[in-house]
Design a protein around this motif. Structure first.
Motif, PDB file in Angstrom:
ATOM      1  N   ILE A 197      -7.634   6.183 -23.933  1.00 18.51           N
ATOM      2  CA  ILE A 197      -6.600   5.518 -23.620  1.00 18.51           C
ATOM      3  C   ILE A 197      -5.800   6.001 -22.323  1.00 18.51           C
ATOM      4  CG2 ILE A 197      -4.123   4.706 -24.298  1.00 18.51           C
ATOM      5  CD1 ILE A 197      -5.732   4.532 -27.270  1.00 18.51           C
ATOM      6  N   ALA A 198      -5.685   7.123 -22.358  1.00 19.16           N
ATOM      7  CA  ALA A 198      -4.894   7.913 -21.164  1.00 19.16           C
ATOM      8  C   ALA A 198      -5.685   7.983 -20.019  1.00 19.16           C
ATOM      9  CB  ALA A 198      -4.681   9.570 -21.724  1.00 19.16           C
ATOM     10  N   GLY A 199      -6.863   7.283 -19.841  1.00 16.73           N
ATOM     11  CA  GLY A 199      -7.494   7.051 -18.606  1.00 16.73           C
ATOM     12  C   GLY A 199      -8.656   8.236 -18.663  1.00 16.73           C
ATOM     13  N   GLY A 200      -9.074   8.725 -19.630  1.00 16.68           N
ATOM     14  CA  GLY A 200     -10.138   9.811 -19.614  1.00 16.68           C
ATOM     15  C   GLY A 200      -9.862  11.021 -19.454  1.00 16.68           C
ATOM     16  N   GLY A 201      -8.869  11.379 -18.819  1.00 13.83           N
ATOM     17  CA  GLY A 201      -8.558  12.843 -18.603  1.00 13.83           C
ATOM     18  C   GLY A 201      -7.707  13.335 -19.861  1.00 13.83           C
ATOM     19  N   GLY A 202      -7.020  12.403 -20.621  1.00 19.89           N
ATOM     20  CA  GLY A 202      -6.303  13.144 -21.730  1.00 19.89           C
ATOM     21  C   GLY A 202      -5.053  13.024 -21.621  1.00 19.89           C
ATOM     22  N   VAL A 203      -4.058  13.290 -22.615  1.00 18.61           N
ATOM     23  CA  VAL A 203      -2.684  13.372 -22.533  1.00 18.61           C
ATOM     24  C   VAL A 203      -2.105  14.634 -22.100  1.00 18.61           C
ATOM     25  CG1 VAL A 203      -2.688  11.668 -24.300  1.00 18.61           C
ATOM     26  CG2 VAL A 203      -2.355  14.001 -25.015  1.00 18.61           C
ATOM     27  N   HIS A 204      -0.964  14.337 -21.569  1.00 15.62           N
ATOM     28  CA  HIS A 204      -0.137  15.456 -21.081  1.00 15.62           C
ATOM     29  C   HIS A 204       0.543  16.464 -22.235  1.00 15.62           C
ATOM     30  CE1 HIS A 204      -0.327  12.733 -17.597  1.00 15.62           C
ATOM     31  NE2 HIS A 204      -0.249  13.915 -16.887  1.00 15.62           N
ATOM     32  N   HIS A 205       1.068  15.776 -23.169  1.00 11.51           N
ATOM     33  CA  HIS A 205       1.901  16.473 -24.008  1.00 11.51           C
ATOM     34  C   HIS A 205       1.714  15.990 -25.540  1.00 11.51           C
ATOM     35  CE1 HIS A 205       5.120  18.521 -21.423  1.00 11.51           C
ATOM     36  NE2 HIS A 205       4.852  17.177 -20.731  1.00 11.51           N
ATOM     37  N   ILE A 206       1.438  16.882 -26.515  1.00 15.62           N
ATOM     38  CA  ILE A 206       0.941  16.519 -27.949  1.00 15.62           C
ATOM     39  C   ILE A 206       2.033  17.316 -28.768  1.00 15.62           C
ATOM     40  CG2 ILE A 206      -0.774  16.777 -29.638  1.00 15.62           C
ATOM     41  CD1 ILE A 206      -2.845  16.397 -27.777  1.00 15.62           C
ATOM     42  N   LEU A 207       2.629  16.660 -29.607  1.00 18.38           N
ATOM     43  CA  LEU A 207       3.525  17.190 -30.810  1.00 18.38           C
ATOM     44  C   LEU A 207       2.684  17.293 -32.017  1.00 18.38           C
ATOM     45  CD1 LEU A 207       5.444  15.542 -28.750  1.00 18.38           C
ATOM     46  CD2 LEU A 207       7.221  16.384 -30.294  1.00 18.38           C
ATOM     47  N   GLU A 208       2.190  18.592 -32.113  1.00 23.52           N
ATOM     48  CA  GLU A 208       1.153  18.825 -33.295  1.00 23.52           C
ATOM     49  C   GLU A 208       1.885  19.088 -34.489  1.00 23.52           C
ATOM     50  OE1 GLU A 208      -1.181  19.080 -35.652  1.00 23.52           O
ATOM     51  OE2 GLU A 208      -2.514  18.568 -33.840  1.00 23.52           O
ATOM     52  N   VAL A 209       2.104  18.103 -35.423  1.00 17.12           N
ATOM     53  CA  VAL A 209       2.683  18.292 -36.706  1.00 17.12           C
ATOM     54  C   VAL A 209       2.117  18.237 -37.865  1.00 17.12           C
ATOM     55  CG1 VAL A 209       4.862  17.042 -35.733  1.00 17.12           C
ATOM     56  CG2 VAL A 209       3.292  15.875 -37.049  1.00 17.12           C
ATOM     57  N   GLY A 210       0.812  18.002 -37.853  1.00 14.46           N
ATOM     58  CA  GLY A 210      -0.098  18.178 -38.947  1.00 14.46           C
ATOM     59  C   GLY A 210      -0.773  19.540 -39.183  1.00 14.46           C
ATOM     60  N   GLY A 211      -1.069  20.354 -38.218  1.00 19.66           N
ATOM     61  CA  GLY A 211      -1.228  21.515 -38.313  1.00 19.66           C
ATOM     62  C   GLY A 211      -2.784  21.778 -38.311  1.00 19.66           C
ATOM     63  N   PRO A 212      -3.383  22.579 -39.324  1.00 17.98           N
ATOM     64  CA  PRO A 212      -4.689  22.855 -39.067  1.00 17.98           C
ATOM     65  C   PRO A 212      -5.605  21.667 -39.125  1.00 17.98           C
ATOM     66  CG  PRO A 212      -3.820  24.838 -40.453  1.00 17.98           C
ATOM     67  CD  PRO A 212      -2.621  23.525 -39.924  1.00 17.98           C
ATOM     68  N   THR A 213      -5.290  20.415 -40.196  1.00 19.25           N
ATOM     69  CA  THR A 213      -6.074  19.705 -40.398  1.00 19.25           C
ATOM     70  C   THR A 213      -6.158  18.400 -39.112  1.00 19.25           C
ATOM     71  OG1 THR A 213      -4.231  18.498 -41.052  1.00 19.25           O
ATOM     72  CG2 THR A 213      -5.620  19.696 -42.864  1.00 19.25           C
ATOM     73  N   THR A 214      -5.106  18.689 -38.289  1.00 24.47           N
ATOM     74  CA  THR A 214      -5.134  17.733 -37.167  1.00 24.47           C
ATOM     75  C   THR A 214      -5.533  18.371 -35.724  1.00 24.47           C
ATOM     76  OG1 THR A 214      -2.845  17.664 -37.149  1.00 24.47           O
ATOM     77  CG2 THR A 214      -3.912  16.107 -38.200  1.00 24.47           C
ATOM     78  N   MET A 215      -5.389  19.590 -35.676  1.00 25.85           N
ATOM     79  CA  MET A 215      -5.532  20.388 -34.277  1.00 25.85           C
ATOM     80  C   MET A 215      -6.726  20.280 -33.781  1.00 25.85           C
ATOM     81  SD  MET A 215      -3.775  22.330 -32.570  1.00 25.85           S
ATOM     82  CE  MET A 215      -3.766  23.302 -31.031  1.00 25.85           C
TER      83      MET A 215
END
Length: 348
Positions: A232-250
């Motif tokens: 969705i972000a154009g293939g390059g990926g996103v600039h900022h991720i707010l990781e709230v899930g922890g090990p299960t979503t990292m």
């Protein structure tokens, strides 16, 4: 003139929500020379508040502490040397009372309200004037009470690294519909950034879009949401991720991040274990900055408040409001994930 006694909650032990104890005759603190006495009108709860009485909090906590880092109210009295505030000012608490500016250090990390320092689930609290923040003028007490932890955490995640601050056109990925994620969505849109949000609910998908999310991915329907976000972000990926899930979503966050992007690790709502956990090497192979953060400083809080006023940002507050005596029920309501956005408790 404040009364001599007050209603308040304390955390006695680590036996779950039964460790929350309510009293109606606790002493009202008298402000010292450099302190202000806050008459609390509202408090809000965070996931941290829920796990402290369960003995699951990985940082410091003191037995008998007044819980809840987040409170808003009115300055009721001031010490003789106070210069920053006057009686009648609307203010909020600061999560780490000693973190005024710059980097967090071991000393200021031990000044967390509701953990080691008495928090806001009471009618009155005395704090050093340096540990108090003027509330945004466009918010009511319920809204202002949501800022000290979730709001400031989201702001730090997006603006906390010099040279990597959020800018217009960036892609931001938020997870779920908790307080930090909703604030990040609002701050990102106010800055002209583009937001991808994840959720597991069709109903919450519509709400996220109404709040401005450009794309919403249902992670139950698409467990490989990291690759989808990168596309969705154009293939390059996103600039900022707010990781709230922890090990299960990292692992999925690492698939979504672009080169030189930033993943801010904020929580572990998904639990502390995953079948296959990423390693330090993943930071190298993804050429990404992965940082842990613990809320933010007073200076960042004041910068955030200026942006909230300038853009008239209104925190998303759950429609259900609890009274001070109902705090234990509020904890259970939030633990059962019945809330959307921030859950508040009305005190005055």
């Amino acid at each position: 003139m404040a009364p001599s006694t007050q209603q308040q909650w304390t955390v006695e032990g680590k036996d779950g929500f039964d460790s929350l104890k309510f009293t109606e005759d606790a002493e009202v603190p008298k402000p010292g020379p450099n302190e202000v006495l806050i008459k609390f009108h509202a408090a809000s709860l965070n996931y941290r508040d829920l796990i402290i009485p369960k003995g699951m909090y990985p940082f410091g906590q003191r037995d008998g502490v007044v819980p809840a880092s987040d409170g808003a109210g009115v300055v009721d009295a001031v010490g003789e040397k106070v210069t920053r505030f006057k009686i009648g000012d609307n203010v909020t608490t600061l999560f780490n009372a000693g973190h005024l500016a710059g980097a967090l250090d071991p000393i200021s990390a031990k000044t967390g309200l509701g953990g080691l320092v008495d928090g806001a689930l009471r009618q009155y609290g005395a704090y050093n004037e340096q540990s108090v923040v003027a509330a945004p003028q466009n918010l009511n007490f319920m809204e202002a009470a949501t800022l000290p932890c979730a709001g400031l955490t989201a702001w730090n995640a997006l603006y906390g690294i010099t040279g990597k601050q959020l800018k217009a056109g960036d892609w931001v990925l938020t997870q779920g519909t908790g307080g930090v994620s909703i604030f990040a969505l609002q701050f990102a849109k106010a800055a002209g950034a583009r937001v991808i949000s994840t959720t597991s609910s069709a109903e919450k998908t519509q709400t996220l879009k109404q709040l401005g999310a450009d794309h919403v991915i249902n992670y139950k329907e698409n467990p490989n949401w990291g690759e989808e976000a990168a596309k969705i972000a154009g293939g390059g990926g996103v600039h900022h991720i707010l990781e709230v899930g922890g090990p299960t979503t990292m692992a999925q966050s690492l698939k979504a991040i672009r080169m030189e992007g930033t993943i801010s690790i904020i929580g572990f709502l998904g639990g502390g274990k995953a079948e296959k956990q990423p390693t330090f090497l993943d930071a190298l192979t993804n050429v990404a900055t992965i940082r842990g953060l613990l809320v933010g400083s007073r200076l960042q809080f004041e910068e955030m408040n200026a942006a909230i006023e300038a853009n008239n940002i209104k925190p998303v507050v759950d429609e259900k409001v609890f009274g001070l005596e109902q705090a234990k029920e509020a904890y259970q309501y939030m633990w059962d994930q019945k809330h959307f956005g921030k859950l508040t408790i009305k005190i005055a």
